[in-house]
Design a protein around this motif. Sequence first.
Motif, mmCIF file in Angstrom:
data_model
loop_
_atom_site.group_PDB
_atom_site.id
_atom_site.type_symbol
_atom_site.label_atom_id
_atom_site.label_comp_id
_atom_site.label_asym_id
_atom_site.label_seq_id
_atom_site.Cartn_x
_atom_site.Cartn_y
_atom_site.Cartn_z
ATOM 1 N N ASN A 38 0.845 -1.193 0.000
ATOM 2 C CA ASN A 38 0.000 0.000 0.000
ATOM 3 C C ASN A 38 0.882 1.245 0.000
ATOM 4 N N VAL A 39 0.865 1.980 -1.103
ATOM 5 C CA VAL A 39 1.694 3.178 -1.232
ATOM 6 C C VAL A 39 1.337 4.218 -0.172
ATOM 7 N N LYS A 40 0.088 4.220 0.275
ATOM 8 C CA LYS A 40 -0.353 5.182 1.295
ATOM 9 C C LYS A 40 0.344 4.966 2.635
ATOM 10 N N ASN A 41 0.915 3.790 2.836
ATOM 11 C CA ASN A 41 1.583 3.489 4.102
ATOM 12 C C ASN A 41 3.097 3.640 4.046
ATOM 13 N N ILE A 42 3.616 4.188 2.959
ATOM 14 C CA ILE A 42 5.054 4.423 2.868
ATOM 15 C C ILE A 42 5.475 5.395 3.967
ATOM 16 N N ALA A 43 6.547 5.056 4.685
ATOM 17 C CA ALA A 43 7.068 5.872 5.789
ATOM 18 C C ALA A 43 6.032 6.063 6.889
ATOM 19 N N ASP A 44 5.193 5.072 7.056
ATOM 20 C CA ASP A 44 4.144 5.146 8.082
ATOM 21 C C ASP A 44 4.758 5.068 9.476
ATOM 22 N N MET A 45 4.092 5.666 10.436
ATOM 23 C CA MET A 45 4.490 5.582 11.837
ATOM 24 C C MET A 45 3.352 4.945 12.618
ATOM 25 N N PRO A 46 3.244 3.625 12.574
ATOM 26 C CA PRO A 46 2.123 2.959 13.241
ATOM 27 C C PRO A 46 2.185 3.029 14.758
ATOM 28 N N CYS A 47 3.364 3.371 15.288
ATOM 29 C CA CYS A 47 3.492 3.491 16.740
ATOM 30 C C CYS A 47 3.732 4.957 17.093
ATOM 31 N N ASN A 48 4.787 5.259 17.836
ATOM 32 C CA ASN A 48 4.963 6.625 18.332
ATOM 33 C C ASN A 48 5.301 7.623 17.228
ATOM 34 N N PRO A 49 4.767 8.857 17.341
ATOM 35 C CA PRO A 49 5.021 9.885 16.324
ATOM 36 C C PRO A 49 6.314 10.639 16.614
ATOM 37 N N SER A 50 7.418 9.907 16.662
ATOM 38 C CA SER A 50 8.688 10.554 16.974
ATOM 39 C C SER A 50 9.827 9.862 16.248
ATOM 40 N N ILE A 51 10.922 10.591 16.113
ATOM 41 C CA ILE A 51 12.170 10.073 15.555
ATOM 42 C C ILE A 51 13.278 10.397 16.557
ATOM 43 N N GLY A 52 14.139 9.426 16.813
ATOM 44 C CA GLY A 52 15.248 9.645 17.722
ATOM 45 C C GLY A 52 14.955 9.120 19.116
ATOM 46 N N GLY A 53 15.698 9.615 20.085
ATOM 47 C CA GLY A 53 15.616 9.129 21.452
ATOM 48 C C GLY A 53 16.985 8.628 21.891
ATOM 49 N N SER A 54 17.073 8.108 23.084
ATOM 50 C CA SER A 54 18.341 7.624 23.608
ATOM 51 C C SER A 54 18.947 6.588 22.667
ATOM 52 N N ALA A 55 20.175 6.778 22.256
ATOM 53 C CA ALA A 55 20.899 5.935 21.288
ATOM 54 C C ALA A 55 20.295 6.052 19.886
ATOM 55 N N LYS A 56 18.979 6.030 19.783
ATOM 56 C CA LYS A 56 18.313 6.068 18.480
ATOM 57 C C LYS A 56 18.615 7.361 17.717
ATOM 58 N N GLY A 57 18.675 8.489 18.459
ATOM 59 C CA GLY A 57 18.985 9.755 17.808
ATOM 60 C C GLY A 57 20.374 9.751 17.192
ATOM 61 N N ILE A 58 21.314 9.059 17.844
ATOM 62 C CA ILE A 58 22.665 8.928 17.292
ATOM 63 C C ILE A 58 22.619 8.099 16.014
ATOM 64 N N VAL A 59 21.787 7.075 16.003
ATOM 65 C CA VAL A 59 21.631 6.233 14.810
ATOM 66 C C VAL A 59 21.097 7.056 13.635
ATOM 67 N N VAL A 60 20.157 7.958 13.904
ATOM 68 C CA VAL A 60 19.616 8.811 12.834
ATOM 69 C C VAL A 60 20.731 9.668 12.240
ATOM 70 N N ARG A 61 21.612 10.178 13.093
ATOM 71 C CA ARG A 61 22.747 10.969 12.607
ATOM 72 C C ARG A 61 23.723 10.102 11.815
ATOM 73 N N GLU A 62 23.874 8.841 12.219
ATOM 74 C CA GLU A 62 24.740 7.928 11.465
ATOM 75 C C GLU A 62 24.151 7.644 10.089
ATOM 76 N N ILE A 63 22.851 7.437 10.036
ATOM 77 C CA ILE A 63 22.178 7.222 8.751
ATOM 78 C C ILE A 63 22.410 8.422 7.841
ATOM 79 N N ASP A 64 22.265 9.607 8.415
ATOM 80 C CA ASP A 64 22.475 10.836 7.643
ATOM 81 C C ASP A 64 23.923 10.959 7.187
ATOM 82 N N ALA A 65 24.851 10.621 8.070
ATOM 83 C CA ALA A 65 26.274 10.694 7.720
ATOM 84 C C ALA A 65 26.632 9.749 6.586
ATOM 85 N N LEU A 66 25.858 8.676 6.449
ATOM 86 C CA LEU A 66 26.082 7.712 5.373
ATOM 87 C C LEU A 66 25.392 8.114 4.068
ATOM 88 N N GLY A 67 24.634 9.201 4.117
ATOM 89 C CA GLY A 67 23.924 9.644 2.919
ATOM 90 C C GLY A 67 22.474 9.223 2.891
#
Length: 608
Positions: A38-67
């Motif tokens: 279902n294309v309507k569910n691309i990048a869906d957030m079925p759980c919490n409406p947030s990005i990042g958090g303890s350790a997770k926020g560092i991972v987001v920066r790593e993803i960004d650093a990788l392009g």
Amino acid sequence: MITIKEYDVIVVGGGHAGIEACLSAARMNSKTLLITSNVKNIADMPCNPSIGGSAKGIVVREIDALGGTMGISADKALIQIKMLNSSKGPAVRSLRAQIDKDKYHKIMLETLRKQKNLEIKQGMVESLIVKGKKIRGIKLSNGEEIYSKAVILTTGTYLKANILVGDTRKEEGPHGEEPSMKLSDNLKTLGFEIMRLKTGTPPRLKTSSINFSILKEEQGDDEILVFSYENKPYYNFKKQVSCYLTYTNSETHKIIRNNLDKSSMYGGFYEKLGVGPRYCPSIEDKVVKFSEKERHQLFLEPEDKNYNTVYLQGFSTSMPTEIQEKMVNSLKGLENAEILKYAYAIEYDAINPLQLKLSLETKVIENLFTAGQINGTSGYEEAAAQGIIAGINAVQKINKKDPFILKRNEAYIGVMIDDLVTKGTEEPYRLLTSRAEHRLLLRSDNADQRLSKKAYEIGLLSKQRYKKLVKKNEEIENIIQELKKITIPKYKTNLYEHLKKTEEKVNSYLSKLTKEYSKEALEQVEIAIKYEGYIKKAQKEVEKIIKYEEKEIPTDIDYNKIKNIATEARQKLIKIKPYTIGQASRISGINPTDITMILVYLKRYYNE
């Protein structure tokens, strides 16, 4: 039966893992197909409406650093952002942002549609096309066959998904869609070991029905913060949307205890249920397992900029809907709250991650990669991180290049993947700062310095982004050299040494520098000065173990021929097939004596 032209890479699933996988593959000049139910569910957030958090926020920066794309999309869609643990050391600081879910979906969908070398197709994958233990493509439920050189499965929670509410169990995905009911059986037939896992989500509430006036307000930080190293803010930090804080109470706990027999998890309606996440338990679990606690903290988080719906963070449950209403209305400020979407638990199939290589290619089928919750993880960030690595390595594999592997001392992404393929998991895996033994080296501020050169060398990071890193590194070095040349007669030392021994900040001496430097470079210098001793110590520890991390174990080794290793160790070595001595040493059940015996064997029979 319809057959179409062959792709380089097919990515199955349009969640956070699938997005990063298909974008990285396409950006590395591979003809890529993203197929989603279902294309309507691309990048869906079925759980919490947030990005990042303890350790997770560092991972987001790593993803960004990788392009990757998660960080920049989060920056564009955020409605509140904070730096967690800002009063603590740099090793545990991490960004967390509230996200407008609908805007995030639209941004990601637009990004995918504009990407060169990438096509999007809607359809349900029913089975894999495999010839001689090598992937050749996918087969859809309509009989259509699509061929490719590599396939990446990022199916999220859709494999044989069941939604659980009270005594009801429905074959549905997170939004009531049709789940993937046949692909899991196909994977089992191909030789994969399948696990049954479970997660859950809390109710969503109508904003206008909540009495915020008696709740504690939680605001965003009063400075510009961004995930992406592009450092371009897309929001006004003075106009962030607030979150609010409330707590469970004795009445809430009484309602839960009196109705445990109606919960999907505690009611005994089913013989066996999937294993749930230890670090994100349901409210029933909290009340039962932490019975001594008088209350549990809950956050009211907006799901969009207009504050139409509120996510009740920390209140995941599988109680019947009528009990959920009583539970919610027992909370302070929510006495008249209206539930727009009820909470539920969801069960789904995943593969045992011990069947994966560090590249995320499966050991069972060549050129088949997996990423995200199918590998036993939880969280958008963990999924996206696996997605970008799987996408990179699918391209590396079909181009006959070495796999792209991040070590534990190089990235949280490396820690996570090594944990999964070396130790496995029996519950949804979540990244924590405590999992990283080298966390002082794996900070939020230096992800670009750790990873961007690697991404540039494999063709994923743009030349423009790499030049920005080079400039930043030059700035850092220039600041350090300037500080070392500026003497302070009163203290009989230079400014660099003075700052190292006091609590004074670099920013207090900006007027003494010859020119204006970026905030990011100054931040790096501040950390380098204040934590110089700790960082050097951490680097020395890495140097001690690196010889084991780099000492490869031949693929043809026969562990049955190695004498004096424990039976449990032998069995696990045969099953996991570690690539290095370092990886072997982290397998549970392997002790130092076993490692010594392996080293002796390698020296004797392989001259190593």
